[in-house]
Scaffold this motif. Structure first.
Motif, mmCIF file in Angstrom:
data_model
loop_
_atom_site.group_PDB
_atom_site.id
_atom_site.type_symbol
_atom_site.label_atom_id
_atom_site.label_comp_id
_atom_site.label_asym_id
_atom_site.label_seq_id
_atom_site.Cartn_x
_atom_site.Cartn_y
_atom_site.Cartn_z
ATOM 1 N N ALA A 174 0.818 -1.127 -0.018
ATOM 2 C CA ALA A 174 -0.001 -0.008 -0.022
ATOM 3 C C ALA A 174 0.877 1.191 -0.084
ATOM 4 O O ALA A 174 2.262 1.071 0.227
ATOM 5 C CB ALA A 174 -0.994 -0.122 1.199
ATOM 6 N N PRO A 175 0.369 2.552 -0.305
ATOM 7 C CA PRO A 175 1.207 3.505 -0.140
ATOM 8 C C PRO A 175 1.435 3.964 1.377
ATOM 9 O O PRO A 175 0.778 3.092 2.099
ATOM 10 C CB PRO A 175 0.243 4.530 -0.935
ATOM 11 N N ALA A 176 2.164 4.879 1.565
ATOM 12 C CA ALA A 176 2.426 5.241 2.881
ATOM 13 C C ALA A 176 1.265 5.715 3.580
ATOM 14 O O ALA A 176 0.292 6.341 2.961
ATOM 15 C CB ALA A 176 3.634 6.617 2.980
ATOM 16 N N TYR A 177 1.042 5.500 5.101
ATOM 17 C CA TYR A 177 -0.084 5.809 5.604
ATOM 18 C C TYR A 177 -0.336 7.317 5.363
ATOM 19 O O TYR A 177 0.546 8.007 5.769
ATOM 20 C CB TYR A 177 -0.258 5.515 6.889
ATOM 21 N N PRO A 178 -1.458 7.890 4.842
ATOM 22 C CA PRO A 178 -1.634 9.306 4.589
ATOM 23 C C PRO A 178 -1.936 9.987 5.879
ATOM 24 O O PRO A 178 -2.583 9.698 6.823
ATOM 25 C CB PRO A 178 -2.697 9.337 3.795
ATOM 26 N N LEU A 199 -0.195 10.914 -3.042
ATOM 27 C CA LEU A 199 0.176 9.620 -2.542
ATOM 28 C C LEU A 199 1.700 9.662 -2.235
ATOM 29 O O LEU A 199 2.486 9.934 -3.125
ATOM 30 C CB LEU A 199 -0.253 8.473 -3.411
ATOM 31 N N ARG A 200 2.159 8.917 -1.414
ATOM 32 C CA ARG A 200 3.667 8.721 -0.905
ATOM 33 C C ARG A 200 3.965 7.425 -0.816
ATOM 34 O O ARG A 200 3.064 6.479 -0.676
ATOM 35 C CB ARG A 200 4.047 9.639 0.233
ATOM 36 N N THR A 201 5.249 7.112 -1.221
ATOM 37 C CA THR A 201 5.613 5.745 -1.028
ATOM 38 C C THR A 201 6.187 5.522 0.427
ATOM 39 O O THR A 201 7.134 6.381 0.993
ATOM 40 C CB THR A 201 6.748 5.203 -1.952
ATOM 41 N N GLY A 202 6.036 4.548 1.064
ATOM 42 C CA GLY A 202 6.699 4.340 2.466
ATOM 43 C C GLY A 202 7.801 3.204 2.015
ATOM 44 O O GLY A 202 8.543 2.642 3.169
ATOM 45 N N ALA A 203 8.043 2.664 0.733
ATOM 46 C CA ALA A 203 9.056 1.779 0.541
ATOM 47 C C ALA A 203 10.291 2.293 0.013
ATOM 48 O O ALA A 203 10.289 3.474 -0.597
ATOM 49 C CB ALA A 203 8.525 0.729 -0.301
ATOM 50 N N PRO A 248 6.511 2.567 -5.823
ATOM 51 C CA PRO A 248 6.746 3.493 -6.583
ATOM 52 C C PRO A 248 6.155 3.174 -7.824
ATOM 53 O O PRO A 248 5.748 4.183 -8.648
ATOM 54 C CB PRO A 248 8.153 3.754 -6.383
ATOM 55 N N HIS A 249 6.333 2.142 -8.579
ATOM 56 C CA HIS A 249 5.859 1.962 -9.684
ATOM 57 C C HIS A 249 4.725 1.870 -9.964
ATOM 58 O O HIS A 249 3.864 2.587 -10.864
ATOM 59 C CB HIS A 249 6.370 0.122 -10.145
ATOM 60 N N LEU A 250 3.485 1.418 -8.972
ATOM 61 C CA LEU A 250 2.166 1.735 -8.845
ATOM 62 C C LEU A 250 1.816 3.250 -8.846
ATOM 63 O O LEU A 250 0.990 3.608 -9.356
ATOM 64 C CB LEU A 250 1.359 0.968 -7.764
ATOM 65 N N LEU A 251 2.570 4.024 -7.977
ATOM 66 C CA LEU A 251 2.380 5.475 -7.848
ATOM 67 C C LEU A 251 2.285 6.215 -9.245
ATOM 68 O O LEU A 251 1.535 7.042 -9.612
ATOM 69 C CB LEU A 251 3.332 5.990 -7.021
ATOM 70 N N ALA A 252 3.455 5.612 -10.059
ATOM 71 C CA ALA A 252 3.738 6.195 -11.258
ATOM 72 C C ALA A 252 2.562 5.905 -12.295
ATOM 73 O O ALA A 252 2.151 6.902 -13.193
ATOM 74 C CB ALA A 252 4.996 5.857 -11.856
ATOM 75 N N LEU A 253 2.113 4.836 -11.994
ATOM 76 C CA LEU A 253 0.891 4.289 -12.911
ATOM 77 C C LEU A 253 0.031 4.861 -12.846
ATOM 78 O O LEU A 253 -1.093 5.218 -13.586
ATOM 79 C CB LEU A 253 0.963 2.506 -12.898
ATOM 80 N N ALA A 312 15.645 6.077 -19.996
ATOM 81 C CA ALA A 312 14.391 6.641 -20.525
ATOM 82 C C ALA A 312 13.360 6.042 -20.351
ATOM 83 O O ALA A 312 12.197 6.325 -20.548
ATOM 84 C CB ALA A 312 14.915 6.713 -22.024
ATOM 85 N N ASP A 313 13.294 4.766 -19.805
ATOM 86 C CA ASP A 313 12.140 3.554 -19.706
ATOM 87 C C ASP A 313 11.290 4.314 -18.524
ATOM 88 O O ASP A 313 11.890 4.949 -17.483
ATOM 89 C CB ASP A 313 12.525 2.330 -19.044
ATOM 90 N N THR A 314 10.138 4.164 -18.729
ATOM 91 C CA THR A 314 8.921 4.690 -17.735
ATOM 92 C C THR A 314 7.914 3.764 -17.413
ATOM 93 O O THR A 314 8.006 2.428 -18.094
ATOM 94 C CB THR A 314 8.213 5.878 -18.322
ATOM 95 N N SER A 315 7.148 3.987 -16.354
ATOM 96 C CA SER A 315 6.032 2.876 -16.128
ATOM 97 C C SER A 315 5.098 2.811 -16.976
ATOM 98 O O SER A 315 4.541 1.649 -17.479
ATOM 99 C CB SER A 315 5.448 3.164 -14.793
#
Length: 474
Positions: free
Chosen positions: A10-14, A21-25, A31-36, A447-450
């Motif tokens: 899950a994302p970091a607890y808000p 959204l922030r990453t707690g990892a 972070p990949h899901l946050l980008a998507l 150059a690669d992205t989610s």
């Protein structure tokens, strides 16, 4: 295209004031899901029932859908099945003299795993938007696709290795069929490496009737499923920003002080059972036995973080690693000299990535020697953090297929050969340029992205060149 993603992470607890959204990892899936989800979507993840009301309905464009589950079911789903059965299965970690044993206890845990998967599937928004893409992530939720019968666009992304059919056969027949049948309900199943994709297909051919393969497509009684290998991208912009961040600079200064003029042989990873620290330490010991003078010139820095769930095996492994480091320092430390080996623990999770990037950017040699790894994003981060460090990478890491032009290949259980590779990397002149294939690959990684990853998974490639497993090796 609307995206609905399901994950155990899950994302970091808000905080109440959060608008993004922030990453707690430190890296990897979140972070990949946050980008998507940058342009919006739904994110489903299981939580303890009492925690659900504390999550906001949405943050920015993302609707959060925490899935409340019974605490006993949650522990059985995560600890007993996801980690101690499936994670160890996919990494070949079971001691088959005694495990796994599908007795009543494990049977009850499997039922709990099924209930948690059903709870997540039940929260997927109704099919009012049939064109939405449902992205199901990893071994915690392998039964969700089969529970979404009738949805045309379901993708399952497997973030860890997939084992060969004989080892997968440790699971009971009914469990094997339930897992494989569920995943074949997907439009696409995606792995980081062709070796894991091929192993999955062989399992389907072995254990399910009527399965045939043509290229990337599996035909089966329920229809067709694409099985593809698309390496996970690294957030190159974030790595570059971290490289120049003040906190990273402070860590770099501290590491330079600890190095005391020595060259740095660096590893950055969690204390997971498959990361193979002990053989790495043994290889360094062998290197010093061959060339004792290197103890004054080469510092082994192991930057480590603890796994989220620490089983008794993890605790024993951590203890063994600390004992190995103590023995090395006792054996090779010069009078009044610095320690030849440092095990640097995570102390502040918010500081983890700064510390890791600082270590990678100052490394002369980076050692990545897992016994098995689904991918290993540290290898990509190392390629971006420094263009002069040499990377030693296990053939059995998923990243090896993609990064072959950039790395020296290791057989992870061969301690003597790993010591030889360390020596060759340390002896290689720093000014020696990368070959053209390696330079092109560094450019592609940056150059690669989610978004490129998702397009390749769906079969609609964008302009990025790093979106497929383009360097398969065996």
């Amino acid at each position: 295209m609307r995206l609905i993603t399901c994950s155990n992470s899950a994302p970091a607890y808000p905080a109440p004031t959060d608008t993004v959204l922030r990453t707690g990892a430190a890296g990897g899936l979140v972070p990949h899901l946050l980008a998507l989800l940058r342009d919006g979507g739904d994110w489903l993840f299981p939580v303890r029932g009492r925690d659900e009301p504390r999550w906001p309905d949405r943050i920015g464009p993302v609707r959060l859908r925490p899935v409340p589950v019974d605490e006993t079911d949650r522990r059985a789903h995560y600890e007993t099945i996801s980690v101690e059965l499936l994670l160890w299965l996919f990494h070949y970690l079971h001691d088959t003299v005694a495990e796994p044993a599908f007795d009543a206890r494990l049977g009850r845990a499997w039922a709990a795993y099924r209930r948690v998967n059903a709870a997540v599937a039940d929260r997927v928004p109704a099919a009012a938007d049939p064109d939405a893409l449902v992205l199901v992530n990893d071994y915690h939720l392998m039964l969700v696709p089969g529970m979404l019968s009738g949805r045309p666009r379901v993708v399952y992304a497997h973030q860890v290795p997939w084992c060969e059919p004989d080892y997968f056969g440790l699971l009971p027949a009914a469990v094997r069929r339930e897992i494989l049948g569920s995943l074949l309900a997907c439009h696409s199943v995606v792995f980081h490496s062709t070796r894991w994709a091929d192993a999955f297909v062989r399992c389907c051919e072995r254990y399910l009737p009527g399965v045939t393969r043509t290229g990337e497509t599996i035909e089966h009684p329920g229809g067709r499923t694409r099985v593809v290998a698309v390496p996970l991208p690294v957030d190159a912009a974030a790595v570059r920003a971290l490289t120049t961040a003040d906190r990273t600079g402070a860590w770099r200064t501290e590491l330079d002080r600890m190095a005391d003029g020595r060259r740095a042989l660096v590893r950055v990873d969690r204390l997971d059972l498959w990361k193979n620290h002990l053989r790495g330490f043994a290889a360094y010991d062998e290197l010093l036995r061959r060339r004792p003078g290197l103890a004054d010139d080469v510092w082994l820095l192991a930057v480590v973080a603890r796994p989220r769930h620490r089983t008794p095996r993890h605790l024993a492994y951590e203890s063994a690693c600390r004992a190995a480091v103590a023995r090395l320092n006792e054996t090779w430390r010069r009078p009044k000299g610095p320690d030849p080996v440092t095990l640097l623990d995570a102390t502040d999770p918010a500081d983890t990535r700064h510390r890791a990037i600082a270590a990678l950017s100052t490394a002369d040699v980076v050692l990545i020697n897992p016994t098995y790894d689904g991918f290993n994003l540290v290898a990509k981060e190392a390629a971006l953090a420094s263009e002069t460090s040499r990377i030693l990478l296990s053939r059995t890491a998923g990243a090896h297929d993609y990064l072959a032009p950039l790395v020296t290949s290791l057989d992870p259980c061969d301690v003597d050969a790993t010591a030889t590779a360390m020596q060759a990397a340390l002896d290689r002149p720093v000014a020696l340029p990368d070959p053209p294939s390696a330079r092109r690959l560094r450019t592609a990684i940056g150059a690669d992205t989610s978004a490129d990853w998702l397009a390749a998974v769906l079969g609609t490639p964008r302009t990025g060149t790093a979106g497929r497993d383009v360097h398969p090796t065996n």
